[in-house]
Design a protein around this motif. Sequence first.
Motif, PDB file in Angstrom:
ATOM      1  N   ASN A  85       0.824  -1.163   0.063  1.00 29.72           N
ATOM      2  CA  ASN A  85       0.077   0.016   0.145  1.00 29.72           C
ATOM      3  C   ASN A  85       0.732   1.324  -0.061  1.00 29.72           C
ATOM      4  N   GLU A  86       1.685   1.468  -0.762  1.00 35.54           N
ATOM      5  CA  GLU A  86       2.417   2.591  -0.988  1.00 35.54           C
ATOM      6  C   GLU A  86       1.386   3.614  -1.617  1.00 35.54           C
ATOM      7  N   LEU A  87       0.358   2.981  -2.470  1.00 32.02           N
ATOM      8  CA  LEU A  87      -0.401   3.938  -2.944  1.00 32.02           C
ATOM      9  C   LEU A  87      -1.149   4.869  -1.970  1.00 32.02           C
ATOM     10  N   LEU A  88      -1.224   4.451  -0.722  1.00 32.84           N
ATOM     11  CA  LEU A  88      -2.025   5.294   0.379  1.00 32.84           C
ATOM     12  C   LEU A  88      -1.154   6.685   0.777  1.00 32.84           C
ATOM     13  N   ASP A  89      -0.010   6.787   0.372  1.00 32.89           N
ATOM     14  CA  ASP A  89       0.812   7.835   0.489  1.00 32.89           C
ATOM     15  C   ASP A  89       0.203   8.908  -0.301  1.00 32.89           C
ATOM     16  N   TYR A  90      -0.521   8.453  -1.819  1.00 32.02           N
ATOM     17  CA  TYR A  90      -0.958   9.460  -2.439  1.00 32.02           C
ATOM     18  C   TYR A  90      -2.161   9.646  -2.628  1.00 32.02           C
ATOM     19  N   ILE A  91      -2.884   9.094  -1.613  1.00 33.02           N
ATOM     20  CA  ILE A  91      -4.458   9.220  -1.459  1.00 33.02           C
ATOM     21  C   ILE A  91      -4.723  10.227  -0.185  1.00 33.02           C
ATOM     22  N   PHE A  92      -5.557  11.218  -0.508  1.00 36.41           N
ATOM     23  CA  PHE A  92      -5.775  12.153   0.605  1.00 36.41           C
ATOM     24  C   PHE A  92      -6.984  12.213   1.290  1.00 36.41           C
ATOM     25  N   ILE A  93      -6.975  12.517   2.388  1.00 35.74           N
ATOM     26  CA  ILE A  93      -8.259  12.520   3.212  1.00 35.74           C
ATOM     27  C   ILE A  93      -9.238  13.902   2.692  1.00 35.74           C
ATOM     28  N   ALA A  94     -10.419  13.879   2.259  1.00 40.13           N
ATOM     29  CA  ALA A  94     -10.968  14.956   2.049  1.00 40.13           C
ATOM     30  C   ALA A  94     -12.512  15.141   2.326  1.00 40.13           C
ATOM     31  N   GLU A  95     -13.115  16.130   2.274  1.00 37.21           N
ATOM     32  CA  GLU A  95     -14.536  16.217   2.672  1.00 37.21           C
ATOM     33  C   GLU A  95     -15.447  16.396   1.434  1.00 37.21           C
ATOM     34  N   ILE A  96     -16.693  15.900   1.374  1.00 38.37           N
ATOM     35  CA  ILE A  96     -17.656  16.263   0.523  1.00 38.37           C
ATOM     36  C   ILE A  96     -18.350  17.208   1.028  1.00 38.37           C
ATOM     37  N   LYS A  97     -18.000  18.447   0.446  1.00 40.44           N
ATOM     38  CA  LYS A  97     -18.743  19.714   1.113  1.00 40.44           C
ATOM     39  C   LYS A  97     -20.262  19.837   0.482  1.00 40.44           C
ATOM     40  N   GLU A  98     -20.442  19.408  -0.815  1.00 40.21           N
ATOM     41  CA  GLU A  98     -21.812  19.394  -1.219  1.00 40.21           C
ATOM     42  C   GLU A  98     -22.084  18.357  -2.290  1.00 40.21           C
ATOM     43  N   LYS A  99     -23.123  17.833  -2.221  1.00 39.84           N
ATOM     44  CA  LYS A  99     -23.661  16.720  -3.024  1.00 39.84           C
ATOM     45  C   LYS A  99     -25.024  17.072  -3.632  1.00 39.84           C
ATOM     46  N   ARG A 100     -25.089  17.009  -4.929  1.00 39.27           N
ATOM     47  CA  ARG A 100     -26.460  16.907  -5.525  1.00 39.27           C
ATOM     48  C   ARG A 100     -26.513  15.889  -6.793  1.00 39.27           C
ATOM     49  N   ASN A 101     -27.419  15.647  -7.179  1.00 41.64           N
ATOM     50  CA  ASN A 101     -27.874  14.464  -8.171  1.00 41.64           C
ATOM     51  C   ASN A 101     -27.377  15.155  -9.681  1.00 41.64           C
ATOM     52  N   HIS A 102     -26.841  14.062 -10.383  1.00 40.39           N
ATOM     53  CA  HIS A 102     -26.570  14.295 -11.788  1.00 40.39           C
ATOM     54  C   HIS A 102     -27.814  14.570 -12.572  1.00 40.39           C
TER      55      HIS A 102
ATOM     56  N   VAL B 223     -15.653  18.535  -3.757  1.00 42.82           N
ATOM     57  CA  VAL B 223     -14.830  17.932  -2.665  1.00 42.82           C
ATOM     58  C   VAL B 223     -13.650  18.922  -2.257  1.00 42.82           C
ATOM     59  N   PHE B 224     -13.449  18.971  -0.955  1.00 45.39           N
ATOM     60  CA  PHE B 224     -12.368  19.800  -0.670  1.00 45.39           C
ATOM     61  C   PHE B 224     -11.124  19.071  -0.124  1.00 45.39           C
ATOM     62  N   ASP B 225      -9.865  19.015  -0.562  1.00 44.56           N
ATOM     63  CA  ASP B 225      -8.803  18.226  -0.080  1.00 44.56           C
ATOM     64  C   ASP B 225      -7.806  18.754   0.856  1.00 44.56           C
ATOM     65  N   GLY B 226      -8.187  20.027   1.207  1.00 42.03           N
ATOM     66  CA  GLY B 226      -7.433  20.593   2.056  1.00 42.03           C
ATOM     67  C   GLY B 226      -6.554  21.809   1.524  1.00 42.03           C
ATOM     68  N   ASN B 227      -6.785  21.502   0.179  1.00 43.23           N
ATOM     69  CA  ASN B 227      -5.918  22.436  -0.687  1.00 43.23           C
ATOM     70  C   ASN B 227      -6.767  23.522  -1.754  1.00 43.23           C
ATOM     71  N   GLU B 228      -7.657  22.871  -2.202  1.00 42.70           N
ATOM     72  CA  GLU B 228      -8.728  23.287  -3.095  1.00 42.70           C
ATOM     73  C   GLU B 228     -10.114  22.464  -3.027  1.00 42.70           C
ATOM     74  N   THR B 229     -11.013  23.093  -3.812  1.00 44.45           N
ATOM     75  CA  THR B 229     -12.271  22.447  -3.664  1.00 44.45           C
ATOM     76  C   THR B 229     -12.617  22.124  -5.425  1.00 44.45           C
ATOM     77  N   VAL B 230     -12.802  20.761  -5.544  1.00 41.87           N
ATOM     78  CA  VAL B 230     -13.025  20.458  -6.937  1.00 41.87           C
ATOM     79  C   VAL B 230     -14.259  19.666  -6.973  1.00 41.87           C
ATOM     80  N   GLN B 231     -14.813  19.579  -8.429  1.00 40.88           N
ATOM     81  CA  GLN B 231     -15.882  18.833  -8.695  1.00 40.88           C
ATOM     82  C   GLN B 231     -15.491  17.572  -9.049  1.00 40.88           C
ATOM     83  N   VAL B 232     -16.245  16.590  -8.303  1.00 40.45           N
ATOM     84  CA  VAL B 232     -16.121  15.194  -8.869  1.00 40.45           C
ATOM     85  C   VAL B 232     -17.607  14.387  -9.152  1.00 40.45           C
ATOM     86  N   VAL B 233     -17.661  13.624 -10.198  1.00 38.72           N
ATOM     87  CA  VAL B 233     -18.623  12.933 -10.432  1.00 38.72           C
ATOM     88  C   VAL B 233     -18.448  11.579  -9.701  1.00 38.72           C
TER      89      VAL B 233
END
Lengths: 793, 343
Positions: free
Chosen positions: A39-56, A67-77
């Motif tokens: 699981n070296e992979l887990l060094d590159y996965i970050f804890i983030a928060e779902i700030k907002e959720k709406r239906n597609h 999604v806010f990853d501590g750095n910026e908020t981005v849109q994720v489907v």
Amino acid sequence: MRISYKWLKEYLDIDLSVEELKDKLTFSGIEVEAVHQSNELLDYIFIAEIKEKRNHPNSDHLSICQVFDGNETVQVVCGAPNCEQGQKIAFARVGTQIGDIVIKRTKLRGEESYGMICSERELGISENHEGILVLDNDAPIGKPLSRYLDIADTVFDVEITPNRADLLGMIGVARDLSAQLDLDMQYPLLKDYNRSDLGKYPVEIVEPELCTRYIANVIEGVTVTESPEWIKQCLIAGGIKPINNIVDITNYVTLEYGHPLHAFDKSFVEGGKIIIRKAHKGEKFPALDHNTYELNGNELVIADSVKPIALAGVIGGLNSHIQNSTVDIVLEAACFNPSQIRRTSSEKKIFTDSSYRFERGCSDKVAETVAQRAVDLILTICGGKLTQTNDIYPNPLDEIIVILRPSRVTKLLTLSLANSELISYLTGLGLELVKEDNDALSFKIPSWRKDLTREIDLIEEIIRLHGYNSIESKPEKHEITNKTSFYLRRKVQDFLVSQGFYEVLNLSFSDPAYFDLLSLQEDDYRRAAIEIMNPQGQASSIMRSTLLPGLLKNAVYNYNHGQENIKLFELNKVFFKSEKKLGTEKWVASAILSGNIGPIHWKNKTESVNFFYLKGIVESVLALFPLNKFQIEPCTEPFYQENLAAQIVVGKKVIGTFGKFDKKIADKFEFEKDIYGFEIDFTQCLEYQNKKGIIFTEIPKLQSVSRDISFIISKEHSVQKIVADIIQCNPKLIKEVIPFDEFTGKQIQSGFRSLSLNILIVPETKSLTDDYINGLINNIIDKLKSKYHIEMR
Amino acid sequence: METKLNQIVIAAETAIKGAQSIHELMNLKSEYIGKKSEVMNVMKTLGSLSPEERPAVGKIINIAKQKIEALIDEKENDLKEKEYLKTLQDSKLDMGMPGYAIQYGSLHPLTIVWREIEDIFISMGFDIAEGYDIEDEFHNFDALNTPEDHPSRNLADTFYIKDDVLLRTQTSTVQIRTMEKYQPPIKIISPGRCYRNDRPDASHSPAFHQVEALVVDENITFQDLRDTLNTFVKKMFGSHMKSRFRPHFFPFTEPSAEIDISCVNCGGKGCAICKNSGWLEMGGAGMVDPNVLNKLGIDAEKYSGFAFGLGIDRITILKYNIPGLRILYENDIRFLKQFTFNN
């Protein structure tokens, strides 16, 4: 076997680097074949928060999350059914590589997506792919998942030798390390049950030789579900797939103690009784691997009143295994005969973690421990209540006591350890010191170490843990033989013998009169001979500075005794005055030759000794060293005939001469026939020896080409120069030029000779065309024409 | 047409059976089934036949052709077999004639024995140490505890080059030089030429060859000395051989002994060579004198050692039953030839 470093730390307070631990294991007999960073992979996965959720807008099952990853908020489907606003999740940013896939910026049904919210399976944590991994609320946003989940681990693939069944569990390995590193071992705490209240679950051992102990525990009212994370992680690290909590616990304890267990669904154990018996011939058994086996009667089975429910120690049955609906279980901890397990496993070609361990031998005592450990875990994790038990142990094993004499350890290992150290190593392995006398330590051997039965076994344990490489070396014997000189002298002698020479040994004394007989110049180095103060006569008044006079005397002696064909050599010391107090000693190899080269033969006519035979012998001797950069050139050696004397030169140093003895000189020694000789400075040759040794070179893949040319040339020109000039035309391709014919005669003008040369061309990278080769040959001919005015024949 | 073909086949058969050579057979082949043969001519007429007739006629022609081919193959094999048998017949030769003569020379018997001794000791873990023939008095006498006035230092016994430079009288000099250079463990033999002012006769030569052994290490005992010598004697002369020690005096060993070995001629029963004693004197041996070690800077309390010396010339004449030393240095080819292949 796979050893998880993280799991190991449960039993040992150990803080070695991966490299250090790898060495500790390998050099105490647990060979590490590979190391995996899980699981070296887990060094590159970050804890983030779902700030907002709406239906597609264009999909029923997709949702759009901010999604806010501590750095910026981005849109994720996201397609997971369980994703909700406010969750802390595992987030893979654009550019992260998961398996073979790199997360890219993408559009799903018209909506931009900048990353991925991961499931447990995608992260390699478990097989769960029903939804995304939802973390606890206190998970710190922006931190790598590896810091939070604490599941980074190192797994060692180790090879366990067949005598060490005890190492097939984590505890065994930990115990071995604890003994080696002098650390305390933290065993799992086991609860003490009051078994007197419990009912007895019926167990019958029909084959006590094949099943030496059988412990059954009945737990009623369990909840079968997924295992907790820590168990799943341990199983995955150990290479076993998690199934459900009951099965996982039996597997966990198997990996922990190296002693396999099995659980049955009690409701399928017909007749409410377990019988350990041989199979009935023709009986059918549906195994957990989904094959149905027809039994031949040799197998040991665990059966209920009606049917076999397990192949003992090898595999469980599909007719009694734990399912989600299981409520009551029968937990087996048993000990089976290793040969029986091996036979069944190989006959049926079923190889399981269980058979692997049982066929190497398990301990009756450990069976009891693992039963208790598994009951503890099940009651804690799966709930339920221990209701019935039974422990059939018909023939408890005797205790084994082995006596170790510390003096014997010292004698065998050249290792003086204090008794306390010896005791510490062995008790660390679980041996119990029962008596300590002067030079006799009595140890009780634990049941899991069936390989320890004799004193020598204990001594092996001590040196294994102390370290084989800790034994100090004895002072080394010096390399005194001058091997090069020693074996080359033999080689030269053997070569000359193989060519028909007889070795002579003459005394080291000589007669100074020989110098005049040989016409040596006043300043000839050979005249610097060492004189003896008290010689036995003039003829032995000096130490010899050349071996040739002695050899000439030998030739005369032998000729006078009827030998026509004389080939003699001597390899011995000569002595010279020098600035050194003791003078200078050198080895020289010398020979004289007269008469025929070889014996007469009806088919293979022999020649008389001649200059070129002599030259061939000399060159072959030099090749023995090997000495490759020497020149042979004409010289004036006073006792050899003018024009038939040659010297061997390396750089500017003359290292030997050879030739035909001048008639007048031979006469002075009273030898009337043609006689040839050589003297080679062996000591000097050693200095010029090519020490490179043999290094393989690739065999040419391309066919070599050989061409002959014949021409008439003035006798003035030496073939050596001509050959060098030809090679110079293309040194990469022309590997060899061999003169194969020479003649003079009526057809050829006086002062000229006809020469024929064979030219060997070896292409390096590509085959050569005829045109190319003809061109090359023409170049050579042109060059020879202009330089030597040759005339082609 | 079928009749005609039959006739051709019969004619071909007679001709083929009579063929005497492969060449003749090949001519017949082209005559009967070659491009211009009658069979082929008939084949060419097939085109003029109607499509219905063609297969049947074609078949007849092919059968005839195959028959002839088979006859030719059979004959060809016959002829080849005959030719082969003839080659066998022709290649018969008198195997009694001598093979190519490759004449080996030989090593000198001293070299043969010298090497054998070296190889035995190498197999026992010894190194070979070599030194100077011309030595100084220190290494030849002083370092070996030889008293100033010892008779061996006389001009009558030792060849001198200068006052303190001489021709070594034993290879113990190499032991001294080795111990000067190396600390124990030391395990060497030093074979080499030595010189003494003796007039040549059957048992003396002013130059002769000797091998000495030296072992210095911790815990080296008299037992090691006896075992090493015993092993050497058995490997050199045979497993039935024995050795024994008689107390003696050498300045550089303490205790010192002379070595006897079972008589190589009679094996110990007693004969003329051993003067009926069953034993032959072979050399000297002993434990290295602590003085010798200390003088060379080797701690004689920590280390001990043994040394022995044997005569290579003597071993050689005993091994080959050679009557005396003189012939060894005559280098007569008739003598040397006897040792071909003995190395």
